[in-house]
Write an enzyme that holds these catalytic residues in place. Sequence first.
Site, PDB file in Angstrom:
ATOM      1  N   ASP A  34       0.869  -1.171   0.000  1.00 60.39           N
ATOM      2  CA  ASP A  34       0.000   0.000   0.000  1.00 60.39           C
ATOM      3  C   ASP A  34       0.911   1.227   0.000  1.00 60.39           C
ATOM      4  O   ASP A  34       2.144   1.105   0.065  1.00 60.39           O
ATOM      5  CB  ASP A  34      -0.969  -0.005   1.195  1.00 60.39           C
ATOM      6  CG  ASP A  34      -2.192   0.874   0.912  1.00 60.39           C
ATOM      7  OD1 ASP A  34      -2.128   1.730   0.006  1.00 60.39           O
ATOM      8  OD2 ASP A  34      -3.218   0.720   1.600  1.00 60.39           O
TER       9      ASP A  34
HETATM   10  C1  NOJ Z   1      -4.085   3.946   0.151  1.00 58.18           C
HETATM   11  C2  NOJ Z   1      -5.233   2.987   0.258  1.00 58.18           C
HETATM   12  O1  NOJ Z   1      -5.172   2.262   1.462  1.00 58.18           O
HETATM   13  C3  NOJ Z   1      -5.312   2.005  -0.902  1.00 58.18           C
HETATM   14  O2  NOJ Z   1      -6.474   1.244  -0.765  1.00 58.18           O
HETATM   15  C4  NOJ Z   1      -5.254   2.755  -2.188  1.00 58.18           C
HETATM   16  O3  NOJ Z   1      -5.463   1.875  -3.265  1.00 58.18           O
HETATM   17  C5  NOJ Z   1      -3.931   3.476  -2.263  1.00 58.18           C
HETATM   18  N1  NOJ Z   1      -3.849   4.433  -1.170  1.00 58.18           N
HETATM   19  C6  NOJ Z   1      -3.724   4.199  -3.582  1.00 58.18           C
HETATM   20  O4  NOJ Z   1      -4.483   5.312  -3.645  1.00 58.18           O
END
Ligand code: NOJ
Length: 767
Positions: free
Chosen positions: A297
Amino acid sequence: MKKIIILSIAIGILSLASFAAPKFKKMRKFPPNDDIEKKIDSLLALMTLEEKVGQMVQYNGFWDVTGPSPKGGNAEKKYEHLRKGWVGSMLTVRGTEEVRAVQKIVTEESRLGIPLIIGFDVIHGYKTLSPIPLAEAASWDLEAIKKSAEVAAAEAAASGINWTFAPMVDISRDPRWGRVMEGAGEDPYLGSKIAKARVTGFQGNDLSNPLTVAACAKHFAGYGFAEAGREYNKADIGTVTLHNMVLPPFKASAEAGARTFMTGFNELNGIPVTGNDYLLRDILKKEWGFDGFVISDWASIEEMLTWGYTKDRASTAVRAAEAGVDMDMEGNIYMEELANMVRTGKVKEEIVDEAVRRILRVKFELGLFEDPYKYCDPEREKEVIGNPEHIEAVKDMAKKSIVLLKNENNLLPLKKKEQTIALIGPLADENNSPLGSWRLGSDDSTGVSLKTGLEKYSNNKIEYTQGVKLITNQAEFTKELHINTTDTSGFEEAKEVAKNADVVIMALGEHGFLSGEGRSRTKLDLPGLQQELLEEVYKVNKNVVLVLQNGRPLTINWAEKNIPAIVEAWQLGSQSGNAIAEVLYGDYNPSGKLPMTFPRSVGQIPIYYNHKRTGRPVDPAPGEEQVFWSHYIDEENAPLYPFGFGLSYTEFAYKNLQLAKKEIKKNETLKLSVEVSNTGNYDGREVVQLYIRDLYGSIIRPVKELKGFELIPLKKGETKTVTFELGPKELGFYNEQGNYLVEPGEFQVFIGGSSETSLEDSFFMVE
Ligand code: NOJ
């Protein structure tokens, strides 16, 4: 283009003997392609270490959209790395023009010209928005959910995107957690079916089709169990819960062929999931045979350092790579550390090679090597985005997502003429909130408000007043929960309007920006002065229909007790107001069922239907004083609304539950059937639900577990027989070692229209 031609020739000529095909499970959707594997061998042989590590790097576009960029979004450096071929992917670049521009840099200026894979958060639609995922889950309509993902994929792909960071398949039992809006609720069985529908909707059967995108099952795993519902908090999950509750939707995603997985921000039992060999290597890559790639993430590799799991950046990069994280999302840590760690022997180059192989495999499958501009056709972009067929599909999805929670004296559906309707509330004339908070590709304030939807039924008179103000000043947004907490000046007018109306529609709930990432709550009531407004209006007119728009279960006890009709309308996306109006007027008979339990009190959380029984479950008879049983002294154990609950304008009767046998062998399948009749006055659709209880076992089993459901249309007066099968797949469970067991014993079965079912029987399983 020159580079691509050279690259293609090189790939064509070279073929390395070292290629060993990974093991694939039979059920894999995208079968192994030897041709692609040979091309990857050839390509890997041409790549420098920096170019390989570069494939493992994902950069955000040149602006910060979803979180603080660890390096402040250094655009110049990013440009330079793109030119050198040191970047494998970008996120939040969108639109055919922008995507073409970045693809042009890498394919024409870098040494090998390897195309980027462009990722984006397409969570519930790209431009044309479907309901938030939790709302879609309430439809239990797998076809509609799949269609909604297809629409999202088509619009995103037409805009140059190759890959969505969806579906989020995190099971959660905690509505305080703001991201419950992004998942499918609390149940692993329903969650698995929905995961499959979404993955197949996004990916279709052919990843190289320019109207599909690669899916990403996230956040692997346990993020939905953040302690106390507080965002980014730790998750302690025992093996039994992990295997039986948390992992099944991920497994279903892998089986449906999801080409990527994302780790989470959380730790699991003391180990960050981004550095978790057990999850990523042992389970996902080995046991499930997953041959796509894993992305971290946003900067979650670097966060292992902040958690206190690793001691410096270099060892953090090694830990993530060894654990099986193939790509670093905007963390810069692979970029800065990994090549050096390989050179100094701290991590094997084979680990890097394996990660790159996985990433290149998906790029080949997407057809990006054939044509890196494949997804960049501006004509197609114009035709596909906002296409009327998509608008119809999201409206259909929106209607199906609505749950009727209460309808005393058949206040609904509304009469279509000669009525004065008072429409009151901060969310009544809102066209931004229904879009939710997770809609980067869409434009603000493009939803249809409830007021606009209702006004299409022009034979009634609508008298609108806001009652309580919505706060639109960004600075005060979060603090005030978007709804005014002090100004009651609109109450008098609201009461005046309500007094003279035949029916009052109260449009209350949470603003769309009150749920989603980083938006945990400690209270689950109606924010601001909404509760007071509701009570004031109710004093002057009892014919109130409460239309809730919210991103999570709420504790609306007073309303449940007093308000005659309650409609759960979530955040329904672009067509919200039209969908709600059709339901209120009975042009669509509501058929949604809750995918998550609604608590009576925050103190009951975590609350979920598939809980265990405890050794002291005794519910004393009324009037009998008992202290020493599993309960609260100030609140019931039961939820306000149970999982699977939802009413219809018609009524359904269940009878004749038949079990083909009263005893089956361990490897046998039991057939069951039930008759369901529409005994009311409207045609409708019912979600027939099958639950089991394994009465005793080597580990304690939940009091009920969903093991089958079928959504059936039933005309007024019609009866249908619905059949189910229960076999080893439904009757077994994972034990504390993570082994799947099917144990002989006695099982109860329950069938009905919610988790509080109406019919019940039992059978035995023998060796
Ligand atoms: C953080 C989020 O937790 C995740 O779900 C997301 O896809 C990413 N950022 C990218 O934006």
